[in-house]
Each structure stands twice: as structure tokens, then as C-alpha cells.
Design a protein around this motif. Structure first.
Motif, mmCIF file in Angstrom:
data_model
loop_
_atom_site.group_PDB
_atom_site.id
_atom_site.type_symbol
_atom_site.label_atom_id
_atom_site.label_comp_id
_atom_site.label_asym_id
_atom_site.label_seq_id
_atom_site.Cartn_x
_atom_site.Cartn_y
_atom_site.Cartn_z
ATOM 1 N N UNK A 1 -45.923 5.907 -33.098
ATOM 2 C CA UNK A 1 -46.185 6.069 -34.532
ATOM 3 C C UNK A 1 -44.974 6.685 -35.237
ATOM 4 N N UNK A 2 -44.995 6.597 -36.557
ATOM 5 C CA UNK A 2 -43.857 7.126 -37.315
ATOM 6 C C UNK A 2 -44.330 8.256 -38.235
ATOM 7 N N UNK A 3 -43.586 9.359 -38.222
ATOM 8 C CA UNK A 3 -43.951 10.511 -39.054
ATOM 9 C C UNK A 3 -43.691 10.178 -40.519
ATOM 10 N N UNK A 4 -44.731 10.396 -41.357
ATOM 11 C CA UNK A 4 -44.588 10.068 -42.783
ATOM 12 C C UNK A 4 -43.645 11.042 -43.465
ATOM 13 N N UNK A 5 -43.520 12.224 -42.883
ATOM 14 C CA UNK A 5 -42.742 13.267 -43.548
ATOM 15 C C UNK A 5 -41.237 13.152 -43.282
ATOM 16 N N UNK A 6 -40.849 13.058 -41.996
ATOM 17 C CA UNK A 6 -39.419 13.051 -41.709
ATOM 18 C C UNK A 6 -38.937 11.697 -41.214
ATOM 19 N N UNK A 7 -39.858 10.788 -40.955
ATOM 20 C CA UNK A 7 -39.441 9.428 -40.625
ATOM 21 C C UNK A 7 -39.084 9.192 -39.170
ATOM 22 N N UNK A 8 -39.278 10.204 -38.300
ATOM 23 C CA UNK A 8 -38.907 9.977 -36.907
ATOM 24 C C UNK A 8 -40.014 9.216 -36.174
ATOM 25 N N UNK A 12 -46.682 8.211 -28.466
ATOM 26 C CA UNK A 12 -48.105 8.522 -28.353
ATOM 27 C C UNK A 12 -48.742 8.797 -29.707
ATOM 28 N N UNK A 13 -49.895 9.491 -29.673
ATOM 29 C CA UNK A 13 -50.645 9.779 -30.903
ATOM 30 C C UNK A 13 -50.899 11.279 -31.013
ATOM 31 N N UNK A 14 -49.867 12.090 -31.176
ATOM 32 C CA UNK A 14 -50.093 13.535 -31.245
ATOM 33 C C UNK A 14 -50.688 13.928 -32.605
ATOM 34 N N UNK A 30 -56.138 19.572 -28.851
ATOM 35 C CA UNK A 30 -56.526 19.209 -27.491
ATOM 36 C C UNK A 30 -55.329 19.289 -26.555
ATOM 37 N N UNK A 31 -54.248 18.673 -27.009
ATOM 38 C CA UNK A 31 -53.057 18.619 -26.152
ATOM 39 C C UNK A 31 -52.573 20.029 -25.843
ATOM 40 N N UNK A 32 -52.736 20.894 -26.839
ATOM 41 C CA UNK A 32 -52.253 22.253 -26.669
ATOM 42 C C UNK A 32 -53.071 22.974 -25.599
ATOM 43 N N UNK A 33 -54.399 22.740 -25.642
ATOM 44 C CA UNK A 33 -55.246 23.446 -24.693
ATOM 45 C C UNK A 33 -55.052 22.920 -23.270
ATOM 46 N N UNK A 34 -54.914 21.615 -23.175
ATOM 47 C CA UNK A 34 -54.773 21.011 -21.862
ATOM 48 C C UNK A 34 -53.527 21.551 -21.164
ATOM 49 N N UNK A 35 -52.451 21.659 -21.933
ATOM 50 C CA UNK A 35 -51.220 22.180 -21.357
ATOM 51 C C UNK A 35 -50.988 23.579 -21.894
ATOM 52 N N UNK B 406 -32.686 5.070 -33.186
ATOM 53 C CA UNK B 406 -33.960 5.662 -33.573
ATOM 54 C C UNK B 406 -34.741 6.074 -32.319
ATOM 55 N N UNK B 407 -34.569 7.314 -31.906
ATOM 56 C CA UNK B 407 -35.216 7.809 -30.691
ATOM 57 C C UNK B 407 -36.725 7.946 -30.884
ATOM 58 N N UNK B 408 -37.468 7.748 -29.786
ATOM 59 C CA UNK B 408 -38.904 8.013 -29.801
ATOM 60 C C UNK B 408 -39.113 9.426 -29.267
ATOM 61 N N UNK B 409 -39.713 10.293 -30.082
ATOM 62 C CA UNK B 409 -39.715 11.723 -29.781
ATOM 63 C C UNK B 409 -41.009 12.145 -29.079
ATOM 64 N N UNK B 410 -40.895 13.040 -28.115
ATOM 65 C CA UNK B 410 -42.091 13.748 -27.646
ATOM 66 C C UNK B 410 -41.737 15.181 -27.291
ATOM 67 N N UNK B 411 -42.760 16.024 -27.149
ATOM 68 C CA UNK B 411 -42.507 17.457 -27.033
ATOM 69 C C UNK B 411 -43.669 18.126 -26.308
ATOM 70 N N UNK B 412 -43.486 19.367 -25.881
ATOM 71 C CA UNK B 412 -44.625 20.099 -25.307
ATOM 72 C C UNK B 412 -45.231 21.065 -26.325
#
Ligand SMILES: [Zn+2]
Lengths: 214, 416
Positions: A1-8, A12-14, A30-35, B406-412
Motif C-alpha cells: 500500500x501507499x501512504x497518503x501522507x508521505x507517499x512512501x 503489507x497492511x500495517x 495488534x502488530x505491536x502486541x504480537x511483537x 521507490x523502496x517498499x518500507x517495513x518496520x518493527x
């Protein structure tokens, strides 16, 4: 997916953008709790309080029966070890010259005071006990006011410990003696605990909960 | 392969136990993402087989009076559920004293290596073998011929190539000059945050070739430029620390530590990308000259060969080194960039392994570091950080987008 705010582009679907923190959906976390970050438990304050109590009890019960010169010296030196450990732990990473100088001067002055006491003391064990308290107290003030948000996990037990500082004072009263020093330390520590709790109620209560969970 | 009781750690490996302080361990971490959820039973038996194959990694750390040693470890091999804490300390007691911590969560396997035991290159060989064993257990037909036993897998290559006639003048002073520092609010607890970007390797290579440089130099230059724009004051020079795999220059089969580092210092006033790339390229090439590599090798060995370090009691040495490190308030480098290169697994492994990520440790002096590597045609560029602020990452990936990557970003999502 693409962030509407900064365009990156985001993998996945965070629930929020890793770069600009723009929130996509509210249900989230959810993701925060799992990890999770793993609950941090700090045994140092507990060790400190136990060491503190042990030191006091030993001195109280065998204090009168001993020839003081050697035991006092040994106790002073031994009491430096937990102080050193706590200092290392609390100040770890606080790499500015001021903090190092503070620590060094506390250690040196404590040592000098105890040496003085050995040569001309009247009541060795109170002196050691209270100077041990006092040095930790000074240290805590320095640390806390330098950077509370970073270091409060390390002083979680301080309010509890400050309540314990009434014990020597109570014993003094019971013995019919009156020393100003234990009273001053107890008052100062408790006052400081109250100030800390008033200034940072959420953090301090959290830490207290954690402390009793150990 | 039999182990003698006291296997002496290689020259640079023996430094790591010394600087093992209360707050930092010298670790690095790999995260392997599988196509399917991890089977813990298969993982454990693959790990056991891998330890059998690389017997010199089945060790524990013991500190005797004068130095630290690696001793054969006969405890049960263990794996853990991953705690989600990136590059936290290895709990040796929980890990049965093993120096490699293997944990899993969902479809990820995490490998945390204590740096005494291997460098990134050696670790990769270990991981490859384990993954192939794992794949075999899941029923895949994989050829394992490329990981046969070689001579000298645990040799001390530093000692072999040590040239005692190296002119050591100026080594220390150049290694110590103060550099631009990244500053920020440190995390309260153990563990790091990461922000990683993935992109097609071909695309990235195309762009870097357009600038006529290697991928490492290209990524390093963009990162240095970003840091200088954000933190530079026009006085302190930004410097990039690039670990160099010495096996490329001094042939050796060793899987133990055999790395040196190239410190590339840029002038404080670098402005545009072309200029930065040119300067970084020439600085790196200069560091990679044979004479300079020999000097670096010499420097890495001096600590071990110095009579003081040989005969000074270990606990005293550790205290001295720790105290020395704490007294040094200015860091010697701005950032570390480590490239593990292109990871190649045998045919058919892409059905088992989806992606491989590599994470570099940070400390308070270099709170943001950068690692890169590629697998199966995908390049991963990964920032690990020990501070709350993520300005560098944001600006870096914005810059990359402007350059057409255009990198695909992920993070913890670690924030405090
Ligand atoms: Zn965004």
C-alpha cells in the motif's frame, strides 16, 4: 500500500506509516502486541534494598559487641561495592564528564568520611548506614534531574526504600538516643519521593507496580 | 573435527568479550522469512545438525584469569520463541551458554550471533547450511554439495597473514579523529528499532551504474549526504565505517572473524550526490589498497599480541577497557554500513525461503547504522537505530524516491 501522507510504498497492511506515523486505521495495535518489547524487570533496586537492610541488621545486632576498627573498615569497603554497581547501572551510558565527576566525588567523599569516622568515631554503624543512604540519595537527585525520562526505570524502588529510612530513626528513638543525621536523611528522602511522585505521577506509579511485580 | 579443550579465540574475536559490558553485547542478527510458518521441531533438529557440522561453533565462552576462551559446549541445543526484541542481549544462561541464539515466530527465524564466534560471512555459511537441512526435513529435494567441509574453517587468519614489518606509525591517530555524530533521545530499554526498504536489485544496480559506482558506495553516499544535511554543522566531517571482508584479499576458508574496516572520511562541506559518490569512492579505494589492509590487519592483531593484554588479569582488562570506552565521549565514526552482498542459496530453496534480512547492532556512539544485502533479486536496505528520532530514515527514503528508487518500507514500530 501507499501512504497518503508521505507517499512512501509500505509492505503489507500495517495500521500506520513507519516513516511519517500517519495512522491508517484505528483498531490497530495488534502488530505491536504480537511483537511486544518484552517486559522489563529491574532487580537492582530490590538487591539494593536487601543489601541495605542486611547491612543495617548486621551492624545493629553485633555492633555493640565488636571491636570496631576492623569491622567498620570492612563494612565501609563492602558497602562501596553495591554503590559502585548501582552507579554503573544507573549511569550507564550517561557519558558526560559532569556525571562522572559527580560519581567520583561521591565515592571519594564517602570514603574519606568513613576513614575519618574510623579514627574518631562515636557511633560507627549509624554513620555508615546513613552515609550509604545519603550518597545514594545525592546520586539519585543528580540522575533524576539530569534526565528523568530515561532513568526512572532504574530508581523505581526509591519511594519504597525511602520509607525504610525511617527504621534507623525509630531505632534511635527506641534506644533513647537522638541522632540528627538519620532524621535528616529520612526526611530528605521522603520529601524527594513525594516531589518525584507529584512531578511524574504516571511514570512513578507504573514503576512502583513493576517493582512489586518482580 | 575434534576440539582441544581450550580453543583460543582469534585475535579480533577476543576483543568482544572484553567490551561485553552491562549495556552492550557485540551481536548481529539475521532474520530469515520462510514461505510457510516455521516448524520448531524441524528447526531444532536442523540446528543440531548444523552444530555437528560446524563443531567449532558448538562452544561456550569461559573467562579464565588472563583471557577469554571458547570451550566445547555439551549442553542441550535450544531454540526459543522470538520476543520481538531486535538485537537485545543474548541471555547466555537461557541459551544453555550457546553463543548463537536461534528463535522463531510465525514464518520468521531469527539468528543472533555473538561476534566472538563469527563475522557476517561465517554466519551466512552457518545459516545457509541450517536452511538447507531445514528444507530437507520439510521434504524438498535440495543439493547440499556447495557446503562441503573445507580445510582451515576455524583457522586464525589474522595470525597467518600478519606482517610484523608494517609501518604502524599514524595508525592510532587516524583511527581516533572525531567525526560528525548523530544525536537523539536513546531508547529506555534493551533492543533496537529498524526501518527497512526493499527494492528490485536490478533497478538499484541500474541507478548506481548511472553514477558509475558500486551499490555499497551509492547507498553509503546517499546516507552520508542525508546525515550531513540533518546533523552537519560544517565543521565535523561525516565518516562512514565499512567492514571489509578480508577473505577477498587474503584467501582463507576461515569462518571465524576475518574482517577489517575501511573508515571513509568525507569533508564537512559535501553538497551534491555526484561529489559525495566521487569522494567516498576514492576514500574506499584508498582504504582497500594492500598496504592499508595490512596495516588494518596489524592493528587488529596488536591487541592480542601486546604483552600487557596477554598477562593482565581478565577482569582488570575488562574494567580498564570499559572505563576507557566510557571516558571517550566523541565517536570515531558517524555510521557503519555493512553489506553482506548477494546471498545465493541452491536451486529450489526459493520455495522455502522468502527473504533474508541482516541487522547491524548500534551503540550510543553510533546510534544509527545501515546494513544491506540481497536475496533472490531483492535488495534490502535496513536502518537499525538506538534513538527515538527517525529523521535520517525518512529523509533517506525520500531521497531514494527522488532518484527513482521507490523502496517498499517495513518496520518493527519500536518508538521508545
Ligand atoms: Zn507516511
Amino acid at each position: 500500500m501507499i501512504c497518503k501522507n508521505c507517499g512512501c510504498k509500505i509492505k503489507g497492511e500495517p495500521h500506520r506509516c513507519p516513516l511519517c506515523d500517519f495512522v491508517f486505521s484505528e483498531e490497530s495495535d495488534k502488530s505491536k502486541k504480537k511483537k511486544g518489547l518484552g517486559f522489563y524487570k529491574n532487580p537492582f533496586t530490590l538487591i539494593y534494598i536487601l543489601a541495605d537492610l542486611a547491612l543495617f541488621l548486621i551492624l545493629y545486632f553485633i555492633g555493640d559487641k565488636l571491636d570496631w576498627d576492623k569491622p567498620v573498615l570492612i563494612a565501609c569497603l563492602v558497602s562501596l561495592i553495591p554503590i559502585y554497581l548501582i552507579i554503573r547501572h544507573v549511569l550507564l551510558g550517561m557519558r558526560n564528564q559532569a556525571s562522572k565527576l559527580t560519581i567520583l566525588s561521591i565515592l571519594v567523599s564517602l570514603f574519606l568520611v568513613t576513614i575519618l569516622e574510623i579514627t574518631g568515631y562515636t557511633s560507627g554503624y549509624y554513620y555508615i548506614y546513613t552515609s550509604f543512604h545519603a550518597s545514594i540519595f545525592i546520586l539519585t537527585i543528580v540522575v533524576v534531574f539530569c534526565n528523568f525520562k530515561v532513568y526512572y526505570p532504574y530508581i523505581s524502588g526509591f519511594p519504597v526504600q525511602s520509607l525504610l529510612s525511617w527504621i534507623p530513626f525509630a531505632i534511635c528513638i527506641a534506644r533513647g538516643q537522638m541522632y540528627g543525621y538519620p532524621l535528616a536523611v529520612a526526611l530528605a528522602e521522603n520529601l524527594f519521593s513525594i516531589i518525584m511522585i507529584c512531578c511524574f505521577p504516571k511514570e512513578m506509579l507504573n514503576q512502583l507496580k513493576r517493582f512489586f511485580a518482580v | 573435527m575434534r576440539l582441544s579443550k581450550w580453543t583460543i579465540t582469534d585475535n579480533s574475536g577476543m576483543l568482544y568479550p572484553l567490551i561485553l559490558t552491562l549495556s552492550t553485547q557485540s551481536n548481529f542478527e539475521f532474520c530469515v522469512t520462510l514461505q510457510e510458518a516455521v516448524n520448531p521441531l524441524y528447526l531444532l533438529s536442523a540446528l543440531e545438525k548444523t552444530y555437528e557440522r560446524f563443531a567449532f561453533t558448538k562452544v561456550e565462552l569461559q573467562n579464565n584469569l588472563f583471557r577469554s576462551c571458547l570451550v566445547e559446549n555439551n549442553h542441550r541445543v535450544v531454540i526459543h520463541q522470538n520476543s520481538g526484541k531486535l538485537l537485545g542481549r543474548i541471555n547466555f544462561a537461557k541459551n544453555n551458554n550457546y553463543l548463537i541464539e536461534v528463535s522463531y515466530i510465525d514464518n520468521e527465524i531469527h539468528f543472533k550471533f555473538f561476534h566472538s564466534i563469527a563475522d557476517g560471512n561465517g554466519a551466512m555459511v552457518f545459516i545457509k547450511y541450517l536452511l538447507i537441512e531445514y528444507a530437507k526435513l520439510t521434504g524438498s529435494q535440495i543439493d547440499n554439495d556447495n557446503v562441503t567441509v573445507k580445510n582451515g574453517e576455524n583457522e586464525n587468519a589474522y595470525q597467518r597473514y600478519l606482517d610484523k614489518n608494517v609501518e604502524a606509525k599514524g595508525l592510532i591517530s587516524s583511527a581516533k579523529s572525531a567525526s560528525l555524530q548523530v544525536k537523539g533521545k536513546y531508547f529506555m530499554h534493551d533492543g533496537l528499532a529498524y526501518i527497512s526498504g526493499e527494492i528490485d536489485l536490478k533497478k538499484a544496480l541500474e541507478v548506481s551504474h548511472k553514477y558509475n559506482c558500486s551499490l555499497t558506495v551509492f547507498i553509503g553516499a546517499v546516507a552520508m549526504l542525508t546525515v550531513n544535511e540533518l546533523y552537519g554543522n560544517g565543521k565535523k566531517s561525516p565518516s562512514l565505517f565499512i567492514p571489509v571482508n578480508l577473505r577477498k584479499f587474503f584467501p582463507s576458508n576461515t569462518l571465524l572473524n576475518f574482517v577489517s574496516s575501511a573508515k571513509c572520511i568525507l569533508p564537512p562541506d559535501v553538497k551534491d550526490l555526484e561529489n559525495t559518490i566521487e569522494l567516498l569512492s576514492s576514500a574506499l579505494n584508498n582504504e582497500l589498497k594492500e598496504e592499508n589492509l595490512k596495516k588494518a590487519l596489524y592493528l587488529a592483531s596488536t591487541v592480542a599480541n601486546n604483552p600487557f593484554t596477554k598477562f593482565c588479569p581478565f577482569f582488570l582488562k575488562r574494567e580498564l577497557i570499559t572505563f576507557g570506552r566510557e571516558l571517550v565521549t566523541t565517536g570515531t565514526q558517524t555510521m557503519i554500513l555493512s553489506n553482506i552482498g548477494n546471498v545465493i542459496l541452491p536451486d529450489g530453496m526459493d520455495k522455502v525461503v522468502k527473504n533474508i534480512n541482516f541487522f547491524l547492532n548500534c551503540n550510543r556512539r553510533t546510534p544509527v547504522n545501515l546494513s544491506m544485502g540481497s536475496y533472490n533479486g531483492i535488495l534490502s536496505v535496513c536502518f537499525t537505530r538506538h534513538i527515538v528520532e527517525k529523521k535520517i530514515e525518512k529523509a533517506f527514503f525520500e531521497k531514494m524516491r527522488d532518484l527513482g528508487l521507490d523502496f517498499e518500507i517495513h518496520s518493527n514500530y519500536r518508538e521508545h
